[in-house]
Structures are given as structure tokens and as C-alpha cells.
Design a protein around this motif. Structure first.
Motif, PDB file in Angstrom:
ATOM      1  N   ILE A 155      18.886 -46.608 -74.294  1.00  0.00           N
ATOM      2  CA  ILE A 155      19.865 -45.676 -74.858  1.00  0.00           C
ATOM      3  C   ILE A 155      20.780 -46.395 -75.837  1.00  0.00           C
ATOM      4  CG2 ILE A 155      21.889 -44.280 -74.277  1.00  0.00           C
ATOM      5  CD1 ILE A 155      20.391 -43.418 -71.748  1.00  0.00           C
ATOM      6  N   SER A 156      21.227 -47.608 -75.478  1.00  0.00           N
ATOM      7  CA  SER A 156      22.111 -48.351 -76.381  1.00  0.00           C
ATOM      8  C   SER A 156      21.374 -48.775 -77.649  1.00  0.00           C
ATOM      9  CB  SER A 156      22.716 -49.557 -75.676  1.00  0.00           C
ATOM     10  OG  SER A 156      21.709 -50.493 -75.359  1.00  0.00           O
ATOM     11  N   LEU A 157      20.111 -49.127 -77.531  1.00  0.00           N
ATOM     12  CA  LEU A 157      19.333 -49.490 -78.718  1.00  0.00           C
ATOM     13  C   LEU A 157      19.128 -48.285 -79.628  1.00  0.00           C
ATOM     14  CD1 LEU A 157      16.657 -51.888 -77.198  1.00  0.00           C
ATOM     15  CD2 LEU A 157      18.593 -52.482 -78.666  1.00  0.00           C
ATOM     16  N   ILE A 158      18.897 -47.122 -79.047  1.00  0.00           N
ATOM     17  CA  ILE A 158      18.716 -45.911 -79.850  1.00  0.00           C
ATOM     18  C   ILE A 158      20.019 -45.547 -80.554  1.00  0.00           C
ATOM     19  CG2 ILE A 158      18.314 -43.426 -79.688  1.00  0.00           C
ATOM     20  CD1 ILE A 158      16.221 -44.069 -77.506  1.00  0.00           C
ATOM     21  N   LEU A 159      21.140 -45.578 -79.833  1.00  0.00           N
ATOM     22  CA  LEU A 159      22.430 -45.237 -80.450  1.00  0.00           C
ATOM     23  C   LEU A 159      22.811 -46.247 -81.533  1.00  0.00           C
ATOM     24  CD1 LEU A 159      24.533 -44.037 -77.403  1.00  0.00           C
ATOM     25  CD2 LEU A 159      23.583 -42.674 -79.257  1.00  0.00           C
ATOM     26  N   GLY A 160      22.524 -47.511 -81.302  1.00  0.00           N
ATOM     27  CA  GLY A 160      22.783 -48.519 -82.325  1.00  0.00           C
ATOM     28  C   GLY A 160      21.938 -48.305 -83.560  1.00  0.00           C
ATOM     29  N   SER A 161      20.680 -47.926 -83.361  1.00  0.00           N
ATOM     30  CA  SER A 161      19.795 -47.656 -84.499  1.00  0.00           C
ATOM     31  C   SER A 161      20.264 -46.437 -85.280  1.00  0.00           C
ATOM     32  CB  SER A 161      18.361 -47.418 -84.006  1.00  0.00           C
ATOM     33  OG  SER A 161      17.881 -48.570 -83.361  1.00  0.00           O
ATOM     34  N   VAL A 162      20.731 -45.403 -84.572  1.00  0.00           N
ATOM     35  CA  VAL A 162      21.242 -44.205 -85.247  1.00  0.00           C
ATOM     36  C   VAL A 162      22.472 -44.562 -86.079  1.00  0.00           C
ATOM     37  CG1 VAL A 162      22.376 -41.979 -84.838  1.00  0.00           C
ATOM     38  CG2 VAL A 162      20.285 -42.559 -83.618  1.00  0.00           C
ATOM     39  N   GLY A 163      23.368 -45.380 -85.535  1.00  0.00           N
ATOM     40  CA  GLY A 163      24.545 -45.804 -86.283  1.00  0.00           C
ATOM     41  C   GLY A 163      24.179 -46.627 -87.507  1.00  0.00           C
ATOM     42  N   LEU A 164      23.229 -47.525 -87.352  1.00  0.00           N
ATOM     43  CA  LEU A 164      22.787 -48.343 -88.486  1.00  0.00           C
ATOM     44  C   LEU A 164      22.136 -47.485 -89.561  1.00  0.00           C
ATOM     45  CD1 LEU A 164      22.422 -51.188 -89.674  1.00  0.00           C
ATOM     46  CD2 LEU A 164      20.220 -51.277 -88.494  1.00  0.00           C
ATOM     47  N   ALA A 169      22.720 -44.317 -90.123  1.00  0.00           N
ATOM     48  CA  ALA A 169      23.769 -43.515 -90.760  1.00  0.00           C
ATOM     49  C   ALA A 169      24.541 -44.363 -91.768  1.00  0.00           C
ATOM     50  CB  ALA A 169      24.716 -42.961 -89.700  1.00  0.00           C
ATOM     51  N   PHE A 170      24.814 -45.614 -91.441  1.00  0.00           N
ATOM     52  CA  PHE A 170      25.501 -46.499 -92.379  1.00  0.00           C
ATOM     53  C   PHE A 170      24.651 -46.761 -93.615  1.00  0.00           C
ATOM     54  CE2 PHE A 170      26.287 -50.841 -93.889  1.00  0.00           C
ATOM     55  CZ  PHE A 170      27.576 -50.660 -94.370  1.00  0.00           C
ATOM     56  N   ILE A 171      23.383 -47.030 -93.431  1.00  0.00           N
ATOM     57  CA  ILE A 171      22.484 -47.272 -94.569  1.00  0.00           C
ATOM     58  C   ILE A 171      22.405 -46.027 -95.451  1.00  0.00           C
ATOM     59  CG2 ILE A 171      20.065 -47.683 -95.195  1.00  0.00           C
ATOM     60  CD1 ILE A 171      19.943 -49.590 -92.775  1.00  0.00           C
ATOM     61  N   TYR A 172      22.363 -44.845 -94.837  1.00  0.00           N
ATOM     62  CA  TYR A 172      22.330 -43.600 -95.616  1.00  0.00           C
ATOM     63  C   TYR A 172      23.591 -43.447 -96.467  1.00  0.00           C
ATOM     64  CZ  TYR A 172      22.659 -38.675 -96.714  1.00  0.00           C
ATOM     65  OH  TYR A 172      22.831 -37.491 -97.377  1.00  0.00           O
ATOM     66  N   THR A 173      24.760 -43.739 -95.888  1.00  0.00           N
ATOM     67  CA  THR A 173      25.994 -43.586 -96.652  1.00  0.00           C
ATOM     68  C   THR A 173      26.072 -44.602 -97.784  1.00  0.00           C
ATOM     69  OG1 THR A 173      27.228 -44.986 -95.111  1.00  0.00           O
ATOM     70  CG2 THR A 173      27.285 -42.616 -94.732  1.00  0.00           C
ATOM     71  N   VAL A 174      25.557 -45.790 -97.589  1.00  0.00           N
ATOM     72  CA  VAL A 174      25.554 -46.786 -98.663  1.00  0.00           C
ATOM     73  C   VAL A 174      24.616 -46.359 -99.784  1.00  0.00           C
ATOM     74  CG1 VAL A 174      24.873 -49.147 -99.235  1.00  0.00           C
ATOM     75  CG2 VAL A 174      26.250 -48.723 -97.211  1.00  0.00           C
ATOM     76  N   LYS A 175      23.439 -45.861 -99.433  1.00  0.00           N
ATOM     77  CA  LYS A 175      22.476 -45.454-100.461  1.00  0.00           C
ATOM     78  C   LYS A 175      22.903 -44.195-101.206  1.00  0.00           C
ATOM     79  CE  LYS A 175      18.414 -47.727 -98.849  1.00  0.00           C
ATOM     80  NZ  LYS A 175      16.996 -47.776 -99.043  1.00  0.00           N
TER      81      LYS A 175
END
Length: 52
Positions: free
Chosen positions: A10-19, A21-27
Motif C-alpha cells: 500500500i505504501s509503495l502504491i501511494l508513493g508511486s501515485v504521488g511521484l 502526480a508530481f511528474i505530471y505537474t512538472v510536465k
């Protein structure tokens, strides 16, 4: 210890979702103009109150 078998994925999935989302906002250039906001707040042209 059995709870860790649930918490780690669960923590790996939530961390991946956050990462992702961050990559999407940068792009999508959401962090493109930080200097403009700093200057805009000091300008009298952009006032929160409507002019009479």
C-alpha cells in the motif's frame, strides 16, 4: 508481522501515485513562472478589491 504484507505494498502504491502526480505537474508546466507571481503580488495593477 502479517500486517506488513499489506502495509508495504500500500505504501509503495501511494508513493508511486504521488511521484506520478508530481511528474505530471512538472510536465504540464505548472511550475513554470515562479518569478512572475513574486512580482505580481507587489504590483498595484492586480488588486483584490474592485476599482470604483
Amino acid at each position: 508481522m502479517e500486517v506488513l504484507s499489506y502495509l508495504i505494498p500500500i505504501s509503495l502504491i501511494l508513493g508511486s501515485v504521488g511521484l506520478l502526480a508530481f511528474i505530471y505537474t512538472v510536465k504540464s508546466n505548472q511550475y513554470d513562472d515562479p518569478e512572475g507571481d513574486a512580482r505580481r503580488i507587489l504590483s498595484d495593477e492586480w488588486d483584490d478589491r474592485p476599482k470604483p
